[in-house]
Design a protein around this motif. Structure first.
Motif, PDB file in Angstrom:
ATOM      1  N   GLN A  19       0.859  -1.198   0.000  1.00 44.05           N
ATOM      2  CA  GLN A  19       0.000   0.000   0.000  1.00 44.05           C
ATOM      3  C   GLN A  19       0.883   1.231   0.000  1.00 44.05           C
ATOM      4  O   GLN A  19       1.808   1.337   0.815  1.00 44.05           O
ATOM      5  CB  GLN A  19      -0.870   0.032   1.268  1.00 44.05           C
ATOM      6  N   VAL A  20       0.582   2.163  -0.903  1.00 47.06           N
ATOM      7  CA  VAL A  20       1.386   3.381  -0.985  1.00 47.06           C
ATOM      8  C   VAL A  20       0.460   4.599  -0.965  1.00 47.06           C
ATOM      9  O   VAL A  20      -0.486   4.680  -1.755  1.00 47.06           O
ATOM     10  CB  VAL A  20       2.214   3.401  -2.294  1.00 47.06           C
ATOM     11  N   LEU A  21       0.712   5.519  -0.051  1.00 48.37           N
ATOM     12  CA  LEU A  21      -0.003   6.799  -0.038  1.00 48.37           C
ATOM     13  C   LEU A  21       0.938   7.865  -0.590  1.00 48.37           C
ATOM     14  O   LEU A  21       2.056   8.027  -0.090  1.00 48.37           O
ATOM     15  CB  LEU A  21      -0.445   7.173   1.387  1.00 48.37           C
ATOM     16  N   LEU A  22       0.463   8.577  -1.625  1.00 47.97           N
ATOM     17  CA  LEU A  22       1.276   9.612  -2.273  1.00 47.97           C
ATOM     18  C   LEU A  22       0.601  10.980  -2.149  1.00 47.97           C
ATOM     19  O   LEU A  22      -0.567  11.072  -1.767  1.00 47.97           O
ATOM     20  CB  LEU A  22       1.449   9.301  -3.765  1.00 47.97           C
TER      21      LEU A  22
ATOM     22  N   ALA B 204       9.594   2.610  -6.689  1.00 50.01           N
ATOM     23  CA  ALA B 204       8.352   1.895  -7.000  1.00 50.01           C
ATOM     24  C   ALA B 204       8.575   0.391  -6.914  1.00 50.01           C
ATOM     25  O   ALA B 204       9.672  -0.109  -7.201  1.00 50.01           O
ATOM     26  CB  ALA B 204       7.884   2.275  -8.399  1.00 50.01           C
ATOM     27  N   ALA B 205       7.540  -0.316  -6.476  1.00 49.19           N
ATOM     28  CA  ALA B 205       7.576  -1.785  -6.478  1.00 49.19           C
ATOM     29  C   ALA B 205       6.480  -2.259  -7.430  1.00 49.19           C
ATOM     30  O   ALA B 205       5.479  -1.563  -7.624  1.00 49.19           O
ATOM     31  CB  ALA B 205       7.334  -2.303  -5.069  1.00 49.19           C
ATOM     32  N   PRO B 206       6.656  -3.443  -8.062  1.00 53.21           N
ATOM     33  CA  PRO B 206       5.678  -3.897  -9.055  1.00 53.21           C
ATOM     34  C   PRO B 206       4.288  -4.133  -8.466  1.00 53.21           C
ATOM     35  O   PRO B 206       3.293  -4.057  -9.190  1.00 53.21           O
ATOM     36  CB  PRO B 206       6.277  -5.210  -9.577  1.00 53.21           C
TER      37      PRO B 206
ATOM     38  N   LEU C 121       4.126   7.395   1.955  1.00 50.46           N
ATOM     39  CA  LEU C 121       4.119   6.435   3.054  1.00 50.46           C
ATOM     40  C   LEU C 121       3.749   5.086   2.441  1.00 50.46           C
ATOM     41  O   LEU C 121       2.790   5.010   1.670  1.00 50.46           O
ATOM     42  CB  LEU C 121       3.082   6.873   4.096  1.00 50.46           C
ATOM     43  N   ALA C 122       4.512   4.055   2.749  1.00 53.09           N
ATOM     44  CA  ALA C 122       4.233   2.746   2.150  1.00 53.09           C
ATOM     45  C   ALA C 122       4.347   1.658   3.209  1.00 53.09           C
ATOM     46  O   ALA C 122       5.188   1.738   4.109  1.00 53.09           O
ATOM     47  CB  ALA C 122       5.223   2.475   1.018  1.00 53.09           C
TER      48      ALA C 122
END
Ligand code: ZN
Length: 400
Positions: free
Chosen positions: A3-6, A44-46, A26-27
């Motif tokens: 989960q990534v918050l941008l 970045a992660a896939p 935040l990830a």
């Protein structure tokens, strides 16, 4: 997946609330934070699942470290009676007060208690709370106290919030033990507490130490038993009178003492030496129209960490918003906004012994995150009616 918050503004540590990172990310993975920092440094992660935050403020989810959120019946008629001039004592003599709630709670099923408490817990969550302490204390017999604690655990499962349970059997003397106080205290200390700990229903133990509750010596019996069993303790202390409860609690290295309006210099020193948190409950102070203020300046000077909670309960605390309680702590008790924020986050975690939440949002800590659409963090204390969270995550899971 991760989960990534941008596109967020990030306030990772309430000890330094003005250090806000603009354009932050935040990830987390499996509920544990993997990255907290400038977006430019995030790789970045896939398997990234991205949420854009539209420059909302992210901070550690709030923690309500003192509630009595489980009860049946209501005390609304009592509220009206008090408005007509009846005193708390008048109401108790007519069979109202805590014992009215005890009768209703004993008569309710687990399902009925869950149905009654769920909206209260959801209201707290909507205000940015992901960890909630819930006390027993309206059962006052073994079966009913067990029922309340099971309901508290169920509320955690149903909402996804982290629930910390507290045995508060020494809240009031049940009518069937009239004239046999010692026998009741011994039963709770030597029979109920070990059994409930064995069943995994109790995280900590609490006592209402007060002229109208239990004495310091009665509390000592329970604290000794808790100490032997390795169960953390806390106390309702010095709310209506000075009893010396705080010094006793400090002697047992209590996690917290709560209320503390009548705390004296000796008690302040004892808390400072023991590292015990002072939990302020301004909504109860407000409801009872109290005038004795907790000794904030002395607590500050001694370095006692302060927390703030709702004290949500049917009699003296119909408060379902922790940020509204923060406003009251600032207005009524003179807390600074930064002290109030710390009191509803890191210090509240310490008051519950949830140490993994006591350092803020860092790599390796649980993703307990609140997202607020506010321009400045001080708004959490500024609005009298409290503030709603836009999103709230507990262990990385969206719960509100
Ligand atoms: Zn309370």
């Amino acid at each position: 997946m991760r989960q990534v918050l941008l596109d967020a503004r990030l306030l990772p540590d309430p000890r330094t609330p003005d250090l806000i990172l603009d354009d932050a990310a935040l990830a987390w993975r499996d509920g544990v934070i993997e990255f907290a920092g400038p977006r430019s440094a995030l790789r970045a992660a896939p398997d990234d699942v991205i949420t854009r935050c539209e420059r909302d403020l992210l901070l550690p989810a709030l923690i309500d470290c003192h509630t009595h959120a489980v009860w049946a019946g209501d005390r609304i008629d009592e509220f009206a009676e008090r408005q007509r001039g009846a005193s708390y004592a008048d109401i108790a003599r007519r069979g109202g007060g805590i014992l009215a709630t005890v009768r209703a709670t004993r008569a309710a099923s687990e399902a009925q208690l869950i149905e009654a408490a769920l909206p209260r817990v959801k209201a707290l969550i909507a205000g940015g709370v992901a960890t909630i302490e819930i006390k027993s204390g309206y059962g006052l017999d073994f079966a009913s106290e067990t029922k309340m604690l099971r309901v508290a655990r169920a509320l955690g499962q149903l909402t996804g919030a982290r629930v910390v349970t507290t045995l508060l059997a020494l809240h009031a003397l049940p009518p069937e033990f009239e004239g046999r106080r010692g026998a009741y205290v011994r039963a709770v200390a030597t029979e109920w507490l070990p059994l409930l700990l064995d069943q995994g229903l109790v995280d900590q133990v609490d006592v209402f130490i007060e002229s109208i509750g239990f004495s310091v010596e009665e509390a000592r019996v329970l604290f000794r038993a808790a100490e032997r069993l390795g169960c953390p303790i806390k106390a309702h202390a010095e709310q209506l009178t000075l009893t010396g409860a705080s010094a006793l609690a400090a002697e047992f290295r209590a996690l917290s003492v709560d209320h503390v309006e009548y705390l004296d210099a000796l008690g302040v020193r004892a808390l400072a030496d023991a590292g015990t948190i002072a939990v302020l409950l301004p909504s109860a102070f407000f409801a009872l129209k109290e005038t004795q203020l907790p000794p904030i300046a002395a607590l500050r000077a001694a370095g006692v960490p302060l927390a703030v909670a709702t004290d949500l309960n049917p009699g003296t605390g119909p408060q379902r918003s922790l940020t509204a309680a923060l406003n009251q702590a600032c207005v009524l008790f003179g807390l600074r906004a930064d002290e109030a924020l710390l009191g509803a986050t890191l210090n509240a975690a310490r008051a519950l012994g949830v140490h993994e939440l006591s350092e803020g949002l860092q790599v390796g800590t649980p993703a307990d995150v609140a997202r607020f659409s506010i321009a400045r963090w001080e708004e959490l204390c500024y609005w009298q009616s409290g503030v709603s969270a836009r999103a709230i995550y507990c262990r990385g899971r969206l719960i509100g």
